[in-house]
Design a protein around this motif. Structure first.
Motif, PDB file in Angstrom:
ATOM      1  N   PRO A   2       0.714  -1.007  -0.102  1.00 31.38           N
ATOM      2  CA  PRO A   2      -0.071  -0.506   0.273  1.00 31.38           C
ATOM      3  C   PRO A   2       1.151   1.155  -0.117  1.00 31.38           C
ATOM      4  O   PRO A   2       2.045   1.529   0.660  1.00 31.38           O
ATOM      5  CB  PRO A   2      -0.878  -0.410   1.480  1.00 31.38           C
ATOM      6  N   GLN A   3       0.061   2.159  -0.572  1.00 36.29           N
ATOM      7  CA  GLN A   3       1.038   3.343  -0.959  1.00 36.29           C
ATOM      8  C   GLN A   3       0.457   4.245   1.132  1.00 36.29           C
ATOM      9  O   GLN A   3      -0.282   4.005   1.001  1.00 36.29           O
ATOM     10  CB  GLN A   3       0.463   4.412  -1.952  1.00 36.29           C
ATOM     11  N   THR A   4       1.218   5.744   0.749  1.00 42.31           N
ATOM     12  CA  THR A   4       1.171   6.477   2.096  1.00 42.31           C
ATOM     13  C   THR A   4       1.016   7.543   1.877  1.00 42.31           C
ATOM     14  O   THR A   4       1.583   8.095   1.070  1.00 42.31           O
ATOM     15  CB  THR A   4       2.562   6.347   3.462  1.00 42.31           C
ATOM     16  N   PHE A  22      -8.518   8.613   1.182  1.00 39.77           N
ATOM     17  CA  PHE A  22      -7.187   7.484   0.748  1.00 39.77           C
ATOM     18  C   PHE A  22      -7.489   6.176   1.198  1.00 39.77           C
ATOM     19  O   PHE A  22      -7.268   4.870   1.135  1.00 39.77           O
ATOM     20  CB  PHE A  22      -6.469   8.178   1.137  1.00 39.77           C
ATOM     21  N   TRP A  27      -4.674   2.668   1.203  1.00 36.80           N
ATOM     22  CA  TRP A  27      -3.510   3.761   1.089  1.00 36.80           C
ATOM     23  C   TRP A  27      -4.020   3.433   2.935  1.00 36.80           C
ATOM     24  O   TRP A  27      -4.282   3.500   4.003  1.00 36.80           O
ATOM     25  CB  TRP A  27      -4.244   4.795   0.792  1.00 36.80           C
ATOM     26  N   GLY A  51      -8.121   0.787   4.564  1.00 35.74           N
ATOM     27  CA  GLY A  51      -6.282   0.661   5.013  1.00 35.74           C
ATOM     28  C   GLY A  51      -6.118   1.131   6.480  1.00 35.74           C
ATOM     29  O   GLY A  51      -7.046   1.158   7.102  1.00 35.74           O
ATOM     30  N   ILE A 228      -3.718  11.149  -6.931  1.00 35.75           N
ATOM     31  CA  ILE A 228      -3.743  10.135  -7.397  1.00 35.75           C
ATOM     32  C   ILE A 228      -2.598   9.927  -8.876  1.00 35.75           C
ATOM     33  O   ILE A 228      -1.914   9.294  -9.136  1.00 35.75           O
ATOM     34  CB  ILE A 228      -4.354   8.409  -6.243  1.00 35.75           C
TER      35      ILE A 228
END
Length: 266
Positions: A2-4, A22, A27, A51, A228
């Protein structure tokens, strides 16, 4: 993996809306607020999202706290893909001469120094790995337009527009992108508070504002989509553009828009 995303001033308002959006997309999200109580309350509201959401208090006017926020995010998630300088204060019920000095100081330190400090710390960390996106939250006055009662607030946002352009140019060959966000007119806790403090003034502008304002949950998905997919450093993400404003004014002549303030007790 996962992105942060790290979002300052995200325990309420549009910052909270962005955090929720998000997180709903899987995320990792780091939220901040002024106190443990505000952070914990927001974390409780976000615990059911897909997330992983963590948070800690941060006064963005203090660089050591901003650095601690960056370190907190890296320790937890190893990376920061998006950093959003959202924390800000708008006090718009006074003329410039009537604005208390304490309010001027708080707006400048929060809106300007907080964004400058946050983006510097994020940029240094992102440059070291060769990627990342930094977004600075603008607002009324950032394009040079004048609104009554917004002389000081608008000045901070006008300055941040220039600052964001300068930062984008200085980072253009680093792999780090810089974006500007104009979220439009959103009904937040701050807007409700100022309306309650001066109901007579609010009622005079209510009809016009009702044409243009939006709810947090309406704007947040659009902004997150744009962040994004963001690829052009220095560009602006604007929800309420001129075309949309004119369209709403014309549409409102034909059919009245539902009251956007009623659910807030106004």
């Amino acid at each position: 993996m996962p992105q942060t995303a790290v979002i300052t001033g995200s325990t309420k308002g549009i910052g909270f809306g962005l955090a929720r959006e998000f997180a709903s997309r899987g995320w990792n999200v780091v939220i901040t607020g002024r106190s443990d109580e505000s952070v914990n309350a927001a974390l409780g509201s976000l615990e059911k999202e897909d997330g992983r959401v963590i948070g800690q208090p941060c006064n963005v006017a203090e660089n050591d706290q901003l650095q601690a926020l960056w370190d907190f995010a890296i320790d937890a998630f190893n990376t920061v893909d998006i950093w959003i300088n959202n924390a800000g204060l708008a006090r718009t019920q006074w003329s410039i001469l009537d604005t208390p000095d304490s309010e001027i100081h708080t707006m400048i330190t929060t809106n300007m120094l907080g964004t400058i400090g946050g983006s510097k710390i994020a940029a240094k960390g992102m440059v070291s790995v060769g990627y990342g996106k930094i977004f600075n939250m603008l607002g009324g006055g950032s394009d040079g337009e004048y609104f009554p009662g917004m002389g000081i607030y608008g000045t901070t946002k006008r300055g941040l527009n220039y600052y964001s352009d300068a930062l984008a140019k200085e980072l253009k060959d680093t792999g780090v992108l810089v974006g500007k966000i104009r979220p439009g007119m959103i009904v937040t806790e701050a807007v409700v508070r100022e309306a309650q403090e001066d109901l007579e003034r609010f009622q005079k502008s209510r009809k016009f504002m009702n044409t243009l304002v939006d709810q947090v949950e309406t704007v947040s998905p659009f902004l997150v989509d744009q962040m994004i997919g963001f690829e052009k450093t220095g560009a602006k993400i604007a929800w309420l553009n001129t075309f949309k404003i004119m369209g709403r004014i014309v549409k409102n002549m034909i059919s009245k828009r539902p009251d956007q303030f009623e659910r807030f007790g106004l």
